[in-house]
Design an enzyme around this catalytic site. Structure first.
Site, PDB file in Angstrom:
ATOM      1  N   LYS A  53     -56.498 -69.705  21.355  1.00 41.92           N
ATOM      2  CA  LYS A  53     -56.460 -68.374  20.731  1.00 41.92           C
ATOM      3  C   LYS A  53     -55.088 -68.098  20.127  1.00 41.92           C
ATOM      4  O   LYS A  53     -54.962 -67.551  19.033  1.00 41.92           O
ATOM      5  CB  LYS A  53     -56.821 -67.285  21.759  1.00 41.92           C
ATOM      6  CG  LYS A  53     -58.304 -67.280  22.088  1.00 41.92           C
ATOM      7  CD  LYS A  53     -58.666 -66.328  23.208  1.00 41.92           C
ATOM      8  CE  LYS A  53     -60.128 -66.562  23.582  1.00 41.92           C
ATOM      9  NZ  LYS A  53     -60.713 -65.598  24.476  1.00 41.92           N
ATOM     10  N   GLN A  97     -58.427 -62.756  29.453  1.00 45.48           N
ATOM     11  CA  GLN A  97     -59.371 -63.875  29.501  1.00 45.48           C
ATOM     12  C   GLN A  97     -60.258 -63.768  30.734  1.00 45.48           C
ATOM     13  O   GLN A  97     -59.776 -63.511  31.845  1.00 45.48           O
ATOM     14  CB  GLN A  97     -58.592 -65.203  29.504  1.00 45.48           C
ATOM     15  CG  GLN A  97     -59.457 -66.433  29.427  1.00 45.48           C
ATOM     16  CD  GLN A  97     -60.204 -66.563  28.099  1.00 45.48           C
ATOM     17  OE1 GLN A  97     -59.764 -66.031  27.072  1.00 45.48           O
ATOM     18  NE2 GLN A  97     -61.334 -67.246  28.107  1.00 45.48           N
ATOM     19  N   ASP A 120     -61.549 -57.809  22.104  1.00 41.14           N
ATOM     20  CA  ASP A 120     -62.710 -58.539  22.626  1.00 41.14           C
ATOM     21  C   ASP A 120     -63.994 -57.730  22.416  1.00 41.14           C
ATOM     22  O   ASP A 120     -65.094 -58.275  22.493  1.00 41.14           O
ATOM     23  CB  ASP A 120     -62.538 -58.779  24.138  1.00 41.14           C
ATOM     24  CG  ASP A 120     -62.296 -60.235  24.489  1.00 41.14           C
ATOM     25  OD1 ASP A 120     -62.697 -61.110  23.700  1.00 41.14           O
ATOM     26  OD2 ASP A 120     -61.711 -60.484  25.558  1.00 41.14           O
TER      27      ASP A 120
END
Ligand SMILES: Nc1nc2c(c(=O)[nH]1)N[C@@H](CN(C=O)c1ccc(C(=O)N[C@@H](CCC(=O)O)C(=O)O)cc1)CN2
Length: 284
Positions: A53, A97, A120
């Site tokens: 990422k 995460q 997200d």
């Protein structure tokens, strides 16, 4: 029939190129867009995903920081760090995460992220915005799946029947809502669905998002259907594979996404889209 591949790597490269242009435009206005990725613990796959990422972000000119914390970090400390990042105007996107260590409440942690930095798209504010068709961050995996459908000309899905297999909060449910928003008729199937094949055989589009190999086999697919495989599993030889029996289904479907090289790269690309969007909104 042999299905055509929807190439996630190629499409993700196009998305990244577009993001890179938007980054340049913001930089020209003196704004450096920035993503902070938080990784708690030592999960090997999460370490790879978070490094990727940051690398993807840097490739497009987005600033990115990976913050790594030990498995025994307390939830209170994580919430305190998120509060600092929420208040930091130089940080436009925050991503925690998943999975988090078992002693943490993932839901509470996600809710601590400011909705305007929730790149997200997992916060209830983002989920609510999707539900009512308002602007907000879309979860990256289903967002990427929609881009893949668009790439083969499936933009308005009026008259199409889509079957989503899986009802998770981060893929199945938002996927169903996005398909509905694109005017598809949507059926959501799950572990309690009595005859899955009877449902999938009706579908023009099947999205498999269960996390189990061979959930969708050739006999379950209508000839010419479009098949999107969200799964990420290992076969007996340890090779990465999806939820779909690719070898069989490719001979029935018209379009199919591979694993690897399908939805995964698009998930990563849509995170960059959400991050540049967050920075653009913050500096509008
Ligand atoms: N905070 C989040 N956590 C998790 C998410 C997420 O979207 N947000 N999704 C998954 C993991 N994930 C991203 O974090 C992810 C996993 C894999 C890929 C990918 O590109 N896969 C490649 C294959 C990689 C390999 O060889 O192992 C592919 O499919 O081609 C992208 C994103 C859980 N956690």
């Amino acid at each position: 029939m042999t299905a055509q591949l929807i190439d996630g790597n190629a499409l993700a490269a196009q998305v990244r190129a577009d993001v890179a242009h938007r980054v340049q435009a913001l930089k020209a206005r003196g704004v450096q867009p920035h993503l902070t990725v938080i990784l708690v613990g030592e999960d090997p796959a999460s370490q790879v995903y978070t490094r990727n990422k940051v690398a993807d972000s840097e490739q497009t000119g987005l600033g990115a920081t990976l913050e790594r914390y030990p498995t025994d970090m307390t939830e209170a400390d994580l919430l305190a760090r998120i509060a600092q990042l929420n208040a930091d105007p130089a940080v436009h996107g925050i991503l925690v995460q998943l999975p988090l260590p078992r002693h943490m409440n993932s839901h509470g942690v996600i809710e601590a992220i400011a909705p305007e930095k929730d790149v997200d798209g997992f916060h209830v504010a983002s989920a609510g915005a999707l539900m009512v068709g308002q602007p907000g961050f879309r979860p990256c995996t289903p967002y990427g799946c929609m881009k893949m459908l668009e790439s083969i000309g499936m933009t308005d899905l009026k008259g199409k029947h889509a079957v989503v297999i899986g009802r998770s909060n981060i893929v199945g449910k938002p996927m169903a809502l996005m398909l509905l928003q694109a005017n598809a008729t949507v059926t959501v199937c799950h572990s309690g669905t009595p005859d899955l094949a009877a449902q999938t055989r009706q579908a023009d589009i099947v999205v498999a998002a269960v996390g189990k190999r061979n959930v969708l086999t050739a006999d379950m697919v209508k000839p010419g259907a479009v098949v999107i495989d969200v799964g990420m599993n290992r076969d007996d030889a340890g090779k990465l594979c999806g939820d779909v029996d690719f070898a069989g289904v490719k001979d029935v479907a018209s379009w199919i996404t591979p694993v690897p090289g399908g939805v995964g790269p698009m998930t990563r690309a849509m995170l960059l889209v959400n991050t540049i969007e967050a920075a653009e909104r913050a500096s509008a």
